[in-house]
Write a protein that holds these residues in place. Structure first.
Motif, PDB file in Angstrom:
ATOM      1  N   LEU A  34      -7.640   7.444   1.208  1.00  0.00           N
ATOM      2  CA  LEU A  34      -7.990   6.023   1.196  1.00  0.00           C
ATOM      3  C   LEU A  34      -6.737   5.155   1.349  1.00  0.00           C
ATOM      4  O   LEU A  34      -6.779   4.104   1.997  1.00  0.00           O
ATOM      5  CB  LEU A  34      -8.734   5.674  -0.092  1.00  0.00           C
ATOM      6  CG  LEU A  34     -10.092   6.360  -0.298  1.00  0.00           C
ATOM      7  CD1 LEU A  34     -10.758   5.844  -1.567  1.00  0.00           C
ATOM      8  CD2 LEU A  34     -11.011   6.152   0.904  1.00  0.00           C
ATOM      9  N   TYR A  55      -9.042  -2.674   5.164  1.00  0.00           N
ATOM     10  CA  TYR A  55      -9.332  -1.688   4.124  1.00  0.00           C
ATOM     11  C   TYR A  55      -8.684  -1.968   2.766  1.00  0.00           C
ATOM     12  O   TYR A  55      -9.015  -1.298   1.784  1.00  0.00           O
ATOM     13  CB  TYR A  55      -8.897  -0.296   4.606  1.00  0.00           C
ATOM     14  CG  TYR A  55      -9.636   0.148   5.844  1.00  0.00           C
ATOM     15  CD1 TYR A  55     -10.973   0.526   5.778  1.00  0.00           C
ATOM     16  CD2 TYR A  55      -9.011   0.164   7.090  1.00  0.00           C
ATOM     17  CE1 TYR A  55     -11.665   0.924   6.921  1.00  0.00           C
ATOM     18  CE2 TYR A  55      -9.691   0.557   8.231  1.00  0.00           C
ATOM     19  CZ  TYR A  55     -11.013   0.934   8.144  1.00  0.00           C
ATOM     20  OH  TYR A  55     -11.694   1.320   9.268  1.00  0.00           O
ATOM     21  N   TYR A 112     -10.720  -0.712  -0.529  1.00  0.00           N
ATOM     22  CA  TYR A 112     -10.379   0.547  -1.182  1.00  0.00           C
ATOM     23  C   TYR A 112      -9.409   0.444  -2.359  1.00  0.00           C
ATOM     24  O   TYR A 112      -9.249   1.418  -3.099  1.00  0.00           O
ATOM     25  CB  TYR A 112      -9.775   1.517  -0.154  1.00  0.00           C
ATOM     26  CG  TYR A 112     -10.770   2.041   0.854  1.00  0.00           C
ATOM     27  CD1 TYR A 112     -12.061   2.389   0.476  1.00  0.00           C
ATOM     28  CD2 TYR A 112     -10.408   2.207   2.197  1.00  0.00           C
ATOM     29  CE1 TYR A 112     -12.974   2.870   1.405  1.00  0.00           C
ATOM     30  CE2 TYR A 112     -11.321   2.701   3.130  1.00  0.00           C
ATOM     31  CZ  TYR A 112     -12.595   3.023   2.721  1.00  0.00           C
ATOM     32  OH  TYR A 112     -13.492   3.511   3.643  1.00  0.00           O
ATOM     33  N   LYS A 165     -10.856   1.257  -5.758  1.00  0.00           N
ATOM     34  CA  LYS A 165     -11.311   2.650  -5.764  1.00  0.00           C
ATOM     35  C   LYS A 165     -10.139   3.598  -5.921  1.00  0.00           C
ATOM     36  O   LYS A 165     -10.229   4.605  -6.649  1.00  0.00           O
ATOM     37  CB  LYS A 165     -12.060   2.943  -4.467  1.00  0.00           C
ATOM     38  CG  LYS A 165     -12.568   4.389  -4.349  1.00  0.00           C
ATOM     39  CD  LYS A 165     -13.601   4.722  -5.404  1.00  0.00           C
ATOM     40  CE  LYS A 165     -14.176   6.101  -5.198  1.00  0.00           C
ATOM     41  NZ  LYS A 165     -15.115   6.479  -6.274  1.00  0.00           N
TER      42      LYS A 165
END
Length: 207
Positions: free
Chosen positions: A111, A122, A126, A129
């Motif tokens: 990621l 992104y 991400y 996460k």
């Protein structure tokens, strides 16, 4: 946040007569990788993964190889292909091995590669996460040096992005080096990379 992970490839010395085909295959794949024959090594890992459906390590290393390759790749289509392949094989590994800290770290790294590739797209998607994955991995394996190093580097990168002091995380990098000194993987094929990287990061902390 882009960085290169330095891999330490371990080899089993003194081949035993009772060594399994799996062991021989893994040794061969690592030997090819060590000699910079990445394509051949990856193909070998793929054959092992197909022949050993209950083994998570071949899938892990295919994911790691594609993750590492994406750092230096400039072609956007190739980066996407590498990261998608890494994710697919990591999914296979995670289906075999539950609550594995090494797999959580690899997921966080994949990621992170997406964030490094296109932060605008992104980063927001991400970032939380990735932090969650490292925290979960740390809860599972606080003595795993790769977990401690990965978590510290991610936190340092986040602090740097927001203009915050990165020094507090240098202690975690130092702790990872101490853990590397006594780390004993379950087998010769288990993940054991990052000590050189940790030493490099700590040096930058002290500069």
């Amino acid at each position: 946040m882009k960085h290169i992970i330095i891999i330490t490839v371990l080899f089993v010395t003194g081949i035993l007569s009772a060594q399994s085909d799996y062991d021989k295959g893994m040794e061969k794949a690592f030997e090819l990788w060590k000699n910079d024959q990445w394509t051949e090594a990856e193909q070998f890992f793929e054959r092992i993964a197909a022949a050993e459906p209950d083994a998570w390590l071949p899938n892990y290393y295919i994911a790691q190889m594609n993750s590492l390759k994406s750092w230096e790749e400039k072609d956007a289509n190739k980066v996407k292909g590498q990261l998608e392949k890494a994710q697919n094989f990591l999914n296979d590994a995670m289906a075999i091995e539950k609550d594995n800290a090494d797999l959580l770290v690899m997921q966080a790294q994949i990621l992170t590669n997406w964030v490094a590739f296109d932060g605008m797209t992104y980063g927001m998607k991400y970032s939380a996460k990735i932090s969650e994955l490292y925290n979960k991995a740390y809860a599972l394996a606080p003595e795993n040096p790769m977990v401690v190093l990965g978590r510290a580097e991610w936190n340092m990168g986040s602090a740097r992005y927001f203009g915050q002091d990165t020094k507090p995380f240098c202690k975690e990098v130092e702790k990872s080096i101490e853990l590397f000194a006594n780390f004993k993987p379950e087998t010769a094929f288990y993940p054991n990379w990052g000590r050189e990287r940790a030493e490099s990061v700590l040096k930058s902390c002290n500069d």
